[in-house]
Design an enzyme around this catalytic site. Structure first.
Site, PDB file in Angstrom:
ATOM      1  N   ASP A   1      -2.466   9.766  15.064  1.00 14.33           N
ATOM      2  CA  ASP A   1      -3.084   9.560  13.749  1.00 14.33           C
ATOM      3  C   ASP A   1      -3.912   8.280  13.742  1.00 14.33           C
ATOM      4  OD1 ASP A   1      -3.742  10.233  11.190  1.00 14.33           O
ATOM      5  OD2 ASP A   1      -1.824   9.676  10.287  1.00 14.33           O
TER       6      ASP A   1
ATOM      7  N   GLY B   1       1.097   4.993   1.678  1.00 19.93           N
ATOM      8  CA  GLY B   1       0.547   5.832   2.740  1.00 19.93           C
ATOM      9  C   GLY B   1       0.990   7.265   2.556  1.00 19.93           C
TER      10      GLY B   1
ATOM     11  N   GLY C   1       0.830  -1.194   0.000  1.00 16.13           N
ATOM     12  CA  GLY C   1       0.000   0.000   0.000  1.00 16.13           C
ATOM     13  C   GLY C   1       0.863   1.241   0.000  1.00 16.13           C
TER      14      GLY C   1
HETATM   15  N1  LIG Z   1       2.551  -3.986   8.979  1.00 15.80           N
HETATM   16  C1  LIG Z   1       1.784  -4.044   7.874  1.00 15.80           C
HETATM   17  N2  LIG Z   1       1.329  -5.231   7.433  1.00 15.80           N
HETATM   18  C2  LIG Z   1       0.552  -5.310   6.331  1.00 15.80           C
HETATM   19  N3  LIG Z   1       0.173  -4.252   5.604  1.00 15.80           N
HETATM   20  C3  LIG Z   1       0.583  -3.025   5.970  1.00 15.80           C
HETATM   21  C4  LIG Z   1       1.427  -2.863   7.135  1.00 15.80           C
HETATM   22  N4  LIG Z   1       1.675  -1.543   7.284  1.00 15.80           N
HETATM   23  C5  LIG Z   1       1.033  -0.925   6.268  1.00 15.80           C
HETATM   24  N5  LIG Z   1       0.374  -1.802   5.465  1.00 15.80           N
HETATM   25  C6  LIG Z   1      -0.424  -1.482   4.275  1.00 15.80           C
HETATM   26  O1  LIG Z   1       0.138  -0.358   3.637  1.00 15.80           O
HETATM   27  C7  LIG Z   1      -0.815   0.708   3.561  1.00 15.80           C
HETATM   28  C8  LIG Z   1      -0.129   2.026   3.789  1.00 15.80           C
HETATM   29  O2  LIG Z   1       0.390   2.069   5.088  1.00 15.80           O
HETATM   30  P1  LIG Z   1       0.722   3.418   5.820  1.00 15.80           P
HETATM   31  O3  LIG Z   1       1.826   4.102   5.117  1.00 15.80           O
HETATM   32  O4  LIG Z   1       0.947   3.096   7.256  1.00 15.80           O
HETATM   33  O5  LIG Z   1      -0.640   4.210   5.620  1.00 15.80           O
HETATM   34  P2  LIG Z   1      -1.018   5.678   6.085  1.00 15.80           P
HETATM   35  O6  LIG Z   1       0.143   6.575   5.871  1.00 15.80           O
HETATM   36  O7  LIG Z   1      -2.203   5.972   5.251  1.00 15.80           O
HETATM   37  O8  LIG Z   1      -1.338   5.521   7.528  1.00 15.80           O
HETATM   38  C9  LIG Z   1      -1.853   0.388   4.628  1.00 15.80           C
HETATM   39  O9  LIG Z   1      -3.101   0.875   4.294  1.00 15.80           O
HETATM   40  C10 LIG Z   1      -1.837  -1.138   4.673  1.00 15.80           C
HETATM   41  O10 LIG Z   1      -2.724  -1.668   3.722  1.00 15.80           O
END
Ligand SMILES: Nc1ncnc2c1ncn2[C@@H]1O[C@H](COP(=O)(O)OP(=O)(O)O)[C@@H](O)[C@H]1O
Ligand SMILES: *[C@@H]1O[C@H](CO)[C@@H](O)[C@H](O)[C@H]1NC(C)=O
Ligand SMILES: *[C@@H]1O[C@H](CO)[C@@H](O)[C@H](O)[C@H]1NC(C)=O
Ligand SMILES: *[C@@H]1O[C@H](CO)[C@@H](O)[C@H](O)[C@H]1NC(C)=O
Ligand SMILES: *[C@@H]1O[C@H](CO)[C@@H](O)[C@H](O)[C@H]1NC(C)=O
Ligand SMILES: *[C@@H]1O[C@H](CO)[C@@H](O)[C@H](O)[C@H]1NC(C)=O
Length: 649
Positions: free
Chosen positions: A470, A353, A351
């Site tokens: 957050d 973020g 993903g």
């Molecule tokens: N530890 C993890 N295990 C599995 N998927 C993750 C993990 N951390 C993040 N992701 C995936 O990556 C995406 C982006 O993460 P992140 O950068 O933390 O999002 P944001 O900045 O929107 O909070 C999340 O929505 C999730 O789907």
């Protein structure tokens, strides 16, 4: 045919009988120099290998293993015992070692209601320290766990009925001159442990030393405890327990002896079984023949390799500075992360973020699944403080937090290594209906409770207050069992420096930001509670905090429903009416209360937990007196409340 079978079985019978009588020479002593033919009571994944090693766990994730002496042993008030055993622990990855093992004396040998991971197969997540556990254990713990106030990731502890040790010490032993010598439990070196209990003085002594060394004259650990008050049965069971978690280790026992009211018999070290080689299978004979040919080829390839190596150096280049040595164990090499994520291939992308991309990876040696977050950074400023913070956050361990394992630093980027959450983030379940199934109410409620408990830990249960700043469904990840786990916590310092597309100048996300933040710009535990309240409403209603089309505020809408006398109309229609009305109403009211614009009216996370657990009833809210200033929230500006509104609260 049948007569030879008979002969065989009578032979077997004789062997077994012989063995039993050997053990029966005194019910109060036994010795195993290797476990071939020993009739241990095994459960979980514990096995005795063909060459006689007792292997407690087998190198897979989240497992338990127990092994007990086949018969219980008489132990009365005033009895003493002495035990010694030889063990070795193998860790695939010395940075990330699995959980440890323990020697165990217990009133029962039924440990079926226990959990692996940090619970070591001794307890579960509900009964730590309960007198009904009735065990005494010596833990050899290779993992640092804050929940049980562990001192480090390499210690020996005396545990009674729970995992908060009565006394513990870093692994090692005292020389005769009083100097301390460190030992690494998970070094895969054979070591011996002595556990002695004196029934008169009630003193428990534990010592540790490398194999071939005599018992040190000064014990590593001691404590005074009347075990007769713990082990109240006439008969006790003695054995071992071990567990693995997100990291694997293999725990072996090579030999073991016990004496009741007498010293532990000597273990014959020359008869001990051999440990398997670390890692892979033995080399084949074919290779020996091929070796000269390969050597020639090697010389040819050498030239090419040098060129490749130079390129490789550049490819895996990372930034290391002197001050980082103290953070050694939390530092990952870029090369490992590169291989783990298959070169950060888009196939491994989990993903994107606000601050960068997140990749799935599997660490090459230990096969541990990780999520790697790549964040670009350019300023060197404050980097040392930030890394110190990352390392300190890595110490936070709670079942509702996504564990931060460590970091890696390159010239223009920072990589954070997290525990991998197989079920992804919660927002996908709430909104992307094609991708994921709707969560049931029970699942949602469990997630809400879990996140509340994780946040309470951050706010009040760690040595310093950690703010999340957050909280929102995309930062809530779901593990194998659909438990909610908070991710991205405590890294506010970094986020203060960088800005991403989904964030404002204040850390956080519009819609989840407490109104007072716009005025004071200072996050507090109660501003986290505000976001938590929004989160609860969102999970219960299945709607975003601000409706993208109508710009309607969720809290306002829920309140409106309530004022009309139909609070449950706000519950997510995707549940099709299938939910617990009391729980849903509690969640909605709690959501409103927590996301109240007036800071002083919000409950603390401790109170939230009490409301959710039903230990305390939430304050009796009167919907007609509540009001939410929508405009200030939406524009994220200073909120102004009229005097009579303040007075009515
Ligand atoms: N530890 C993890 N295990 C599995 N998927 C993750 C993990 N951390 C993040 N992701 C995936 O990556 C995406 C982006 O993460 P992140 O950068 O933390 O999002 P944001 O900045 O929107 O909070 C999340 O929505 C999730 O789907
Ligand atoms: C360990 O045991 C479990 C359960 O019996 C099994 O699923 C797993 O494959 C085993 N792992 C190894 C590495 O043998
Ligand atoms: C072990 O204890 C559990 C409950 O803790 C029980 O369900 C189970 O039947 C017990 N097993 C044996 C073999 O007694
Ligand atoms: C033993 O290890 C601890 C913690 O790692 C360290 O502080 C101490 O200096 C070490 N002692 C010796 C004698 O190596
Ligand atoms: C823990 O063990 C050490 C070493 O034997 C001992 O000096 C100390 O007093 C013990 N602490 C407690 C609380 O029993
Ligand atoms: C053990 O014996 C002592 C004295 O012999 C007595 O004071 C104590 O209450 C006994 N404890 C138990 C658990 O029976």
């Amino acid at each position: 045919m049948s007569s030879s079978m008979k002969r065989l079985s009578s032979l077997l019978f004789f062997v077994v009988l012989n063995h039993l009588s050997e053990l029966a020479t005194g019910q109060d002593e036994f010795v195993y120099s290797g476990f071939t033919g020993a009739d241990l009571t095994l459960d979980g994944v514990a096995t005795v290998t063909p060459n006689g090693l007792l292997e407690l766990t087998n190198g897979s994730f989240r497992l338990r293993g127990h092994a007990f002496h086949p018969t219980p042993i008489r132990f009365g008030n005033g009895s003493s015992f002495a035990v010694s055993y030889l063990f070795a622990i193998y860790c695939a990855d010395s940075n990330l070692c699995g959980h440890g093992m323990s020697f165990l004396v217990a009133a029962s040998n039924n440990f079926s209601d226990t959990m692996p991971t940090q619970y070591l197969g001794l307890i579960n997540d509900r009964n730590n320290g309960y007198a009904t556990n009735r065990f005494f254990a010596v833990e050899l713990d290779t993992n640092w766990n804050d929940e049980f106030r562990d001192i480090d990731n390499n210690h020996v502890g005396i545990d009674i009925n729970g995992l908060v040790s009565v006394n513990s010490s870093s692994a090692g032993y005292y020389h005769d001159d009083g100097n301390f010598q460190n030992l690494t439990l998970a070094s895969y070196q054979v070591m011996q442990v002595w556990v002695e209990y004196d029934g008169d003085s009630k003193k428990i002594d534990v010592s540790l030393a490398p194999i071939h060394m005599a018992k040190p004259s000064t014990p590593l650990l001691s404590t005074t405890y009347n075990l007769a008050t713990v082990l109240t049965e006439d008969m006790i069971y003695v054995g071992f327990s071990a567990s693995t978690g997100s990291f694997i280790s293999r725990q072996y026992v090579l030999g073991w002896s016990l004496g009741i009211n007498r010293p532990a018999p000597a273990i014959d070290i020359t008869k001990l079984p051999k440990l398997p080689r670390e890692g892979s299978k033995p080399r084949s004979k074919v290779l020996k023949i091929l070796l000269p040919i390969l050597t020639a080829a090697f010389v040819l390839v050498l030239g090419t390799t040098i060129i490749l190596l130079v390129r490789r150096r550049l490819r895996y280049a990372e930034l290391r500075e002197d001050w980082e040595t103290e953070f050694g164990p939390h530092r990952f090499s870029y090369k490992d992360l590169f291989h783990a994520t298959r070169g950060f291939k888009s196939k491994n992308l989990l993903g994107v973020g606000g601050f960068g991309k997140v990749y799935k990876g599997v660490l090459p040696k230990s096969r541990v699944e990780i999520a790697v977050k790549r964040i670009s950074h350019d300023s060197k400023q404050g980097m040392k403080e930030f890394i110190a913070e990352v390392v300190s956050i890595g110490h936070l361990q709670h079942r509702n937090l996504v564990q931060l394992h460590g970091y890696c630093r390159r010239k223009t980027e920072l990589l954070l290594v997290y525990e991998y959450m197989s079920n992804g983030s919660l927002d996908k379940y709430l909104y992307d209906q094609d991708e994921k199934p709707t969560l049931t109410w029970a699942q949602r409620y469990k997630i809400i409770k879990g996140i509340a408990s994780g946040l309470l830990y951050l706010h009040e249960e760690w040595e310093k207050v950690v703010l999340h700043r957050d909280i929102k469904p995309s930062n809530v990840l779901l593990d194998d069992e659909l438990n909610g786990r908070l991710g991205d916590f405590g890294l506010a310092r970094l986020y203060d420096h960088e800005t991403g597309p989904q964030t404002t100048h204040v850390v956080g996300t519009i819609g989840y930001l407490a109104p007072e933040l716009a005025r004071t710009n200072k996050a507090t535990p109660l501003s986290d509670v505000f976001s938590f309240g929004m989160f609860v409403l969102e999970v219960t209603c299945g709607r975003k905090p601000i409706d993208p089309t109508s710009q309607l505020m969720l809290a306002q809408w829920v309140l409106h429903n309530w004022q009309q006398g139909f609070l449950t109309d706000a519950v997510d229609t995707k549940l099709q009416g299938d939910y617990n009305v009391d729980e849903a109403c509690l969640a909605l009211k709690l959501g409103l209360l927590s996301s109240h614009p007036l800071v002083n009216l919000r409950p603390s996370m401790r109170q939230v937990m009490q409301y959710l657990n039903g230990d305390m009833a939430p304050p009796d809210l009167n919907p007609t007196h509540m009001s939410f200033n929508i405009i200030s929230l939406m524009q994220n500006k200073v909120s102004i409340y009229s005097d009579n509104e303040l007075a009515s609260q």
